[in-house]
Structures are given as C-alpha cells and as structure tokens.
Design an enzyme around this catalytic site. Structure first.
Site, PDB file in Angstrom:
ATOM      1  N   LYS A  89     -18.978   6.321 -58.842  1.00 46.32           N
ATOM      2  CA  LYS A  89     -18.692   7.855 -58.397  1.00 46.32           C
ATOM      3  C   LYS A  89     -19.560   7.613 -57.171  1.00 46.32           C
ATOM      4  O   LYS A  89     -18.980   8.615 -56.678  1.00 46.32           O
ATOM      5  CB  LYS A  89     -19.282   8.099 -59.905  1.00 46.32           C
ATOM      6  CG  LYS A  89     -17.493   8.082 -60.462  1.00 46.32           C
ATOM      7  CD  LYS A  89     -17.625   9.001 -61.251  1.00 46.32           C
ATOM      8  CE  LYS A  89     -16.019   9.425 -62.119  1.00 46.32           C
ATOM      9  NZ  LYS A  89     -15.623   7.934 -63.030  1.00 46.32           N
ATOM     10  N   GLU A 111     -14.908  19.445 -61.122  1.00 47.13           N
ATOM     11  CA  GLU A 111     -14.360  19.156 -62.566  1.00 47.13           C
ATOM     12  C   GLU A 111     -14.703  17.734 -63.480  1.00 47.13           C
ATOM     13  O   GLU A 111     -14.606  16.997 -62.517  1.00 47.13           O
ATOM     14  CB  GLU A 111     -12.636  19.615 -62.662  1.00 47.13           C
ATOM     15  CG  GLU A 111     -12.161  18.156 -62.277  1.00 47.13           C
ATOM     16  CD  GLU A 111     -12.557  17.292 -60.630  1.00 47.13           C
ATOM     17  OE1 GLU A 111     -12.561  18.367 -60.323  1.00 47.13           O
ATOM     18  OE2 GLU A 111     -12.452  16.272 -61.373  1.00 47.13           O
ATOM     19  N   SER A 377     -17.330  -1.634 -61.923  1.00 53.46           N
ATOM     20  CA  SER A 377     -17.154   0.173 -61.844  1.00 53.46           C
ATOM     21  C   SER A 377     -18.612   0.992 -62.339  1.00 53.46           C
ATOM     22  O   SER A 377     -19.518   1.571 -61.616  1.00 53.46           O
ATOM     23  CB  SER A 377     -15.617   0.820 -61.885  1.00 53.46           C
ATOM     24  OG  SER A 377     -15.933   1.370 -63.469  1.00 53.46           O
TER      25      SER A 377
HETATM   26  C1  LIG Z   1     -14.953   7.698 -63.405  1.00 54.54           C
HETATM   27  C2  LIG Z   1     -15.054   5.936 -63.572  1.00 54.54           C
HETATM   28  C3  LIG Z   1     -13.378   5.210 -63.704  1.00 54.54           C
HETATM   29  C4  LIG Z   1     -12.288   5.312 -63.225  1.00 54.54           C
HETATM   30  O1  LIG Z   1     -11.689   5.901 -62.618  1.00 54.54           O
HETATM   31  P1  LIG Z   1     -11.469   5.709 -60.788  1.00 54.54           P
HETATM   32  O2  LIG Z   1     -11.405   6.339 -59.844  1.00 54.54           O
HETATM   33  O3  LIG Z   1     -10.089   5.298 -61.388  1.00 54.54           O
HETATM   34  O4  LIG Z   1     -11.871   4.994 -60.022  1.00 54.54           O
HETATM   35  C5  LIG Z   1     -14.168   3.565 -63.895  1.00 54.54           C
HETATM   36  N1  LIG Z   1     -15.080   3.098 -64.021  1.00 54.54           N
HETATM   37  C6  LIG Z   1     -16.482   4.125 -64.252  1.00 54.54           C
HETATM   38  C7  LIG Z   1     -17.370   3.673 -64.827  1.00 54.54           C
HETATM   39  C8  LIG Z   1     -16.117   5.364 -64.189  1.00 54.54           C
HETATM   40  O5  LIG Z   1     -17.576   5.938 -64.670  1.00 54.54           O
END
Ligand SMILES: *Cc1c(COP(=O)(O)O)cnc(C)c1O
Length: 393
Positions: A89, A111, A377
């Site tokens: 992020k 948000e 992610s």
């Molecule tokens: C917020 C988040 C997501 C989901 O958001 P996307 O916009 O779909 O990438 C995925 N993995 C993590 C670790 C997150 O914090």
C-alpha cells in the site's frame, strides 16, 4: 493498448467518472495534471528515491523451494510484505503524497476499513509534514485498535463514522463529502484501483513498480522476463494491477486474480465480486459489484478485512470480461490453511489477504517446468488474532 484506459477513463465498458457535479472541481484538477506531474523528471526522481531508501525497494523475488517442491512447479514470491509498513500500500501513498505536494495541497484525507490504507496514508503525511484526516467506520475503529493507535501516533486525526453500517462504505461517503467541501487545499488519497477516473489509472501506475521489478528479477533468475503465470489476491485490485501491469500485453503470460469467497460463494457471506456480481456504478465508477435485484449493494464478508469490498476496480472487470485474466476465489478456511502451509514450509507468516493468492495454488494445474509468481502483498502481524483463534497455537 487494449487493456489501458481510453481518453474518458474507460477500460472497455468499465470505469469512467460518475461523479456528482459538486465533485467536478476536485476531479478535473487531478485529471488535467496527474500525467504531466507523474511524467516530470523531478517527480520520478523523488518517487524512485523514496521507494528505494524509505520503502526498501526493490522488494525481493524469492524462490520458495520447499513450496515449489510441494506443488511440483517453480514458485517465486514477490515480497511486498517486506516493504515499510508491511504491504504494497505504501507504493501508492508515496506516489499520491508527492502528487498532492505538487498540486499545492496541504491537507490529506483518506478512508480506511482495516486501517492498512489509513496507516500508509498517515505514514506519508508524517514523512511530508502534511495534515492528515482518516475517516473510519466506528465498527472498524473498535475492531482495529492497533492500527488506530499507530495512525494517532503518526499524527493523524482518526474520525469515527457513525452512519450506515459504520464500516468502509460509510467512511468512503464521508471522505467524499469532506473533499467536496475542501477542493482548494485537500487531496483525497484513495487506496486501491477504484473510484472515479483518474484514480484507477493513477494507482495502477504507482503500483506498476511491482511488475517492472518482477520482469528484471525474472530475467536475472530464469533467463526470461516472462513467467508462465502471475497470481495475486484481489480486494479493490491494486496489488494485482501492479503485478499484472507490465505483462498485460504479453498474451502468453497467464494472469490469475483471487477473490475472497468468505464462507463460500453461494453462502451469502462472501466478497467474491466477480463470482456473484453484476455491472453497476459504485464509488463513481462503472464496474462489477455485489448487489441485490433492486440494485442495493449487498454487504460483503471475508475473514480478511482488506478484501472485504463489494466492488472491484474497473481494470479487473474488463480483464474478466475479455478473458485476459482469470479470477478464482478462496474461502476463509482454505486461506487459513494456506497461511499455515507457507509459514511451516518457508518461515513466512503472510497477511490473510495474500494467503488467498496462496490458497489458489491448489486450484491451478501446474507443470514442473513452469514459472509461477505469487504476489505476497503483505505480512501477517496484523492477523495474528485470526490465526490464533483458528489454530489455537
Ligand atoms: C489492502 C490489502 C490488500 C487488498 O487491496 P488491493 O487493492 O486488492 O491490493 C491485499 N493485501 C494486503 C496485504 C492489503 O493490505
């Protein structure tokens, strides 16, 4: 460029800027300036330097040998979990804070649902000394105490939203209202590839550093820039958009997004938008969304707060519709098991969101000589309570 936006911000039939007239001033300023600013030399210099020395990029592309052995195919993990603040992020919030500064903005709003995007926003506001207001549903504030405390420590004002279900959708409405009332000094940092044009395109560009790095790293490690397939979880779709971005035109590379099935796609407790949704307008974009026969948004459910969104970015709706990407889904239970497996085989505790992408490995036929890249992610620290509850470690 089949999979990028046209001049009106449409990916095929999806996208656009379905905004109320009151928001016109905010959006039109952003629209006329974002590309010019992003493509200016000073901008990319500062963006690249912060990604390197502040975020810690490039994130490693790790060959997971025990996981590969288990699935009988080559598996690489793109380690976004190793970024500062623990997920992908920050790539986006860094980009947007630099943009906001160049637009002359002094106040940032955002948000947040689980608090991860609020945290990434509060972080870059501290970094740049800008005022930060984060709207968060009162229900989510109660559920996400550690992130709320971090945001406050970073100097952000966390504003509880008491309308509706007191969750993400209500916080988004409140942030939009604030933005309309402060078009002069305020920039609204949206956290995924959702919302009105130009947000989906802008956020995808900031996150595209993920696939730019994957190409380079694969070339070094395998002799080819192109994998067999890429796999990423999808909430709004920003880590997946970043993972797919520089491979969209390489038709031989398989793209797989993984949605959160919750308790099952037919259980009524799900967040698998593409599995159960239909076209409509949500947060000022035409996309696929979860709605009842009257067009009312249905409440999404997933064990993972970051995937708990009733829509999906318009890019993904288009990739789904054209068949360029395939979208699978994983239940809460499958996800928890996948998180356990990664932890025990590789010593990496993943975020619940990322574990959805890992859970999909069981559903994809893979051959021994194929190269698979999974976007990891985020890291799992924030999800320890859920892991403890399920496994009783
Ligand atoms: C917020 C988040 C997501 C989901 O958001 P996307 O916009 O779909 O990438 C995925 N993995 C993590 C670790 C997150 O914090």
């Amino acid at each position: 460029m089949k999979y990028t936006i046209d001049q009106f911000g449409y990916y095929g039939e999806f996208g656009g800027a379905w905004i109320p007239e009151m928001m016109y001033a905010n959006i039109s300023e952003l629209l006329t300036r974002y590309l010019e600013i992003m493509e200016s030399p000073g901008f990319s210099q500062e963006f690249d330097s912060l990604l390197k020395d502040y975020v810690g990029r490039p994130s490693p592309l790790y060959y997971a040998s025990r996981l590969s052995e288990r699935y009988g195919s080559h598996l690489y993990l793109k380690r976004e979990d190793l970024n500062h603040t623990g997920s992908h992020k920050l790539n986006n919030t860094i980009g947007q804070i630099l943009l906001a500064q160049r637009l002359g903005k002094t106040r940032i709003i955002a948000e947040t649902g689980a608090g991860q995007h609020g945290l990434a926003t509060a972080t870059v506001c501290a970094l740049k000394g800008l005022q930060c207001v984060v709207y968060m549903g009162a229900t989510d504030i109660a559920r996400q105490e550690p992130n709320v405390r971090k945001m406050r420590m970073l100097g952000a004002e966390v504003v509880p939203v008491n309308s509706g279900n007191k969750t993400l959708k209500d916080a988004t409405n409140e942030a939009m209202r604030d933005w309309i009332n402060h078009p002069e000094d305020t920039h609204y940092i949206i956290g995924s590839v959702v919302g009105p044009h130009p947000y989906p395109d802008m956020v995808a560009r900031f996150q595209s550093v993920i696939s730019a790095e994957i190409r380079k790293q694969l070339l070094e490690k395998t002799g080819s820039e192109l994998p067999t397939r890429l796999i990423a979880c999808v909430g709004g779709g920003s880590n997946a958009a970043g993972t797919f971005y520089h491979f969209l035109e390489e038709e031989q590379v398989e793209l797989i997004g993984v949605e959160a099935a919750g308790r099952g796609v037919d259980s009524g407790e799900t967040a698998a938008t593409l599995a159960v949704g239909s076209p409509g307008v949500l947060h000022a974009a035409r996309t696929m969304l979860m709605q009842n026969s009257d067009g009312q948004i249905t409440e999404p459910y997933s064990i993972s707060a970051g995937l708990d969104y009733p829509g999906i970015g318009p890019l993904h709706a288009h990739l789904f519709k054209t068949g360029r990407a395939k979208y699978l889904n994983a239940t809460d239970r499958e996800t928890l098991e996948a998180a356990h497996l990664l932890t025990r085989l590789e010593g990496i505790i993943p975020a619940l969101e990322s574990a959805h992408a890992l859970a999909a490995l069981d559903k994809i036929p893979m051959k021994p000589d194929e190269v698979n890249v999974v976007c990891l992610s985020g890291r799992g620290d924030k999800d320890m309570a859920a892991y403890l509850e399920y496994f009783g470690y």
